[in-house]
Design an enzyme around this catalytic site. Structure first.
Site, PDB file in Angstrom:
ATOM      1  N   PHE A  14       0.855  -1.201   0.000  1.00  0.00           N
ATOM      2  CA  PHE A  14       0.000   0.000   0.000  1.00  0.00           C
ATOM      3  C   PHE A  14       0.882   1.238   0.000  1.00  0.00           C
ATOM      4  CE2 PHE A  14      -2.214   3.508   2.014  1.00  0.00           C
ATOM      5  CZ  PHE A  14      -3.401   3.533   1.312  1.00  0.00           C
ATOM      6  N   ASP A  35       9.201   2.743   1.868  1.00  0.00           N
ATOM      7  CA  ASP A  35       8.027   3.508   2.283  1.00  0.00           C
ATOM      8  C   ASP A  35       7.863   3.272   3.784  1.00  0.00           C
ATOM      9  OD1 ASP A  35       5.509   4.341   3.027  1.00  0.00           O
ATOM     10  OD2 ASP A  35       4.490   3.545   1.255  1.00  0.00           O
ATOM     11  N   LYS A  80       2.416  10.160   8.010  1.00  0.00           N
ATOM     12  CA  LYS A  80       1.722   9.792   9.242  1.00  0.00           C
ATOM     13  C   LYS A  80       2.346  10.437  10.486  1.00  0.00           C
ATOM     14  CE  LYS A  80      -1.064   6.083   7.676  1.00  0.00           C
ATOM     15  NZ  LYS A  80      -0.752   5.375   6.454  1.00  0.00           N
TER      16      LYS A  80
END
Ligand SMILES: *Cc1c(COP(=O)(O)O)cnc(C)c1O
Length: 389
Positions: A131, A216, A245
């Site tokens: 993702f 990532d 985040k």
């Protein structure tokens, strides 16, 4: 607040609760009811809700300078880039507003690098179930099965291989390959670790083949796994790193970092109206300072071990499939698709948890969560697990 939600576009199914306030590990709704939050904006609020250091940094910066345009330097932007350079071992940062945007930038940087240094190579090998975000290119880089056939045609150039399969990665790397891109622990897929051995072999393979390794770390970075960045468990540095985040502790801030010789953007290649604005980068500085304070990461490791032990006991008691993850990014394997039912039952008990897949629960509390709060989670969850087991 009795609200109608009809003026909002439907993008997910949300409970009818309206949250009005947050403090540490707790969220409060409009009726004054409190909820123990083990979602924290999807691993975003790394210092919990409304931490004083972040509120203070935002207030002070808001009263000083909010935005002077990305065409000019500003002090927090420069300081955050320097602090990230010192902390990461990577030379330069580009700041953006979301994880997807940072990854989009990583993809562009790798393609430009491939164009300049690898004979026009543009493909990025990515992983099944991975993702990377919801822009068109990052959806194309993602391996979410549910997205097959959606918003076609996708952006080409993202061959997919199974996670952990080094031979498949090797076979997928050819003259058109610029990079390999992955999450060290697949978060949305249900907290699936790539594996330390695999990650080390992948680093060696990308070096041998002369292609870039893009990590990532939008979910695993900023102390989530007990090190500031997950790759610091492994003793190597990626060529390109993306953060999001937790980087802003709750406000929209992401970053794309790279080694000096990979930084090949020229004026006009990359940008964005809000990138590197002083309000968000001041927040990032406050968060980075808190997460790198003496003892902070050791506490994340200790609390993570405590939560993992408690979840493992729960798993044994109810015949579930065990616990996986690292630090305070953990999943409980339920072995059957009862995750959504558990999430709903927990909400009714004032506990917020997440089921990224029907057969597992994910726990991503504030990095500052206390043992008492972990005990409270386990005490609430235990009877609910009994009811579905
Ligand atoms: C959340 C996430 C993204 C996307 O970040 P957004 O801020 O939602 O765009 C990308 N990669 C990983 C690993 C993530 O967890």
């Amino acid at each position: 607040m009795d609200a109608s939600f009809d003026a909002l576009m439907t993008i997910t199914s949300r409970p009818a609760t309206v949250f009005v306030r947050g403090e540490g590990s707790w969220l409060f709704d409009g009726h004054g009811r409190r909820y123990l939050d083990f979602v924290q904006g999807w691993a975003v609020n790394c210092l919990g809700h409304c931490p004083l250091v972040l509120a203070r940094a935002l207030c002070e910066q808001a009263a000083t300078l909010i935005n002077c345009s990305p065409a000019f330097y500003n002090a927090p932007m420069v300081r955050l880039a320097e602090a990230l350079k010192a902390a990461s071992g990577l030379d330069r940062s580009f700041f953006a507003n979301s994880g997807a945007e940072a990854n989009e930038g990583a993809i562009k940087l790798a393609r430009k690098w491939g164009a300049l240094h690898r004979g026009g190579a543009h493909e990025i090998v990515t992983f099944e179930q991975g993702f990377h975000g919801r822009t068109l290119a990052t959806m194309s880089a993602s391996g979410k099965a549910a997205w097959k056939g959606l918003f076609e045609p996708k952006v080409p150039g993202f061959p997919k291989v199974p996670l952990g399969d080094l031979a498949a990665v090797e076979a997928a790397i050819g003259p058109d390959t610029a990079a390999v891109m992955l999450e060290p622990i697949q978060g949305e897929a249900g907290v699936i670790p790539a594996g330390d051995g695999f990650l080390k072999e992948l680093r060696a393979l990308t070096q041998a083949k002369g292609v870039l390794l893009i990590l990532d770390e939008i979910q695993t970075g900023m102390g989530r796994t007990g090190r500031l960045f997950h790759y610091q468990h492994l003793g190597f540095t990626p060529d390109i790193l993306t953060l999001g985040k937790g980087l802003g502790g709750g406000v929209p801030l992401s970053a794309l970092l790279a080694r000096e010789d990979v930084c090949c953007f020229e004026p006009g290649d990359q940008g964005g109206t809000f990138n590197g604005n002083p309000l968000m980068t001041a927040a990032g500085l406050a968060v980075l300072e808190a997460v790198t304070a003496p003892g902070f990461l050791e506490r994340v490791t200790a609390t993570g071990a405590y939560l993992a032990e408690g979840l493992a006991a729960l798993s044994r008691r109810h015949g579930f499939g065990g616990v996986r993850g690292r630090g305070l990014l953990l999943a409980l394997d339920l072995g059957r698709p009862v995750g959504p039912a558990l999430v709903e039952a927990a909400l009714a008990e004032g506990l917020l948890i997440n089921a990224p897949r029907p057969e597992c629960l994910r726990f991503m509390p504030a990095l500052t969560v206390s043992r008492e709060e972990v005990d409270s989670l386990l005490a609430t969850l235990d009877p609910l697990c009994g009811a579905v087991a």
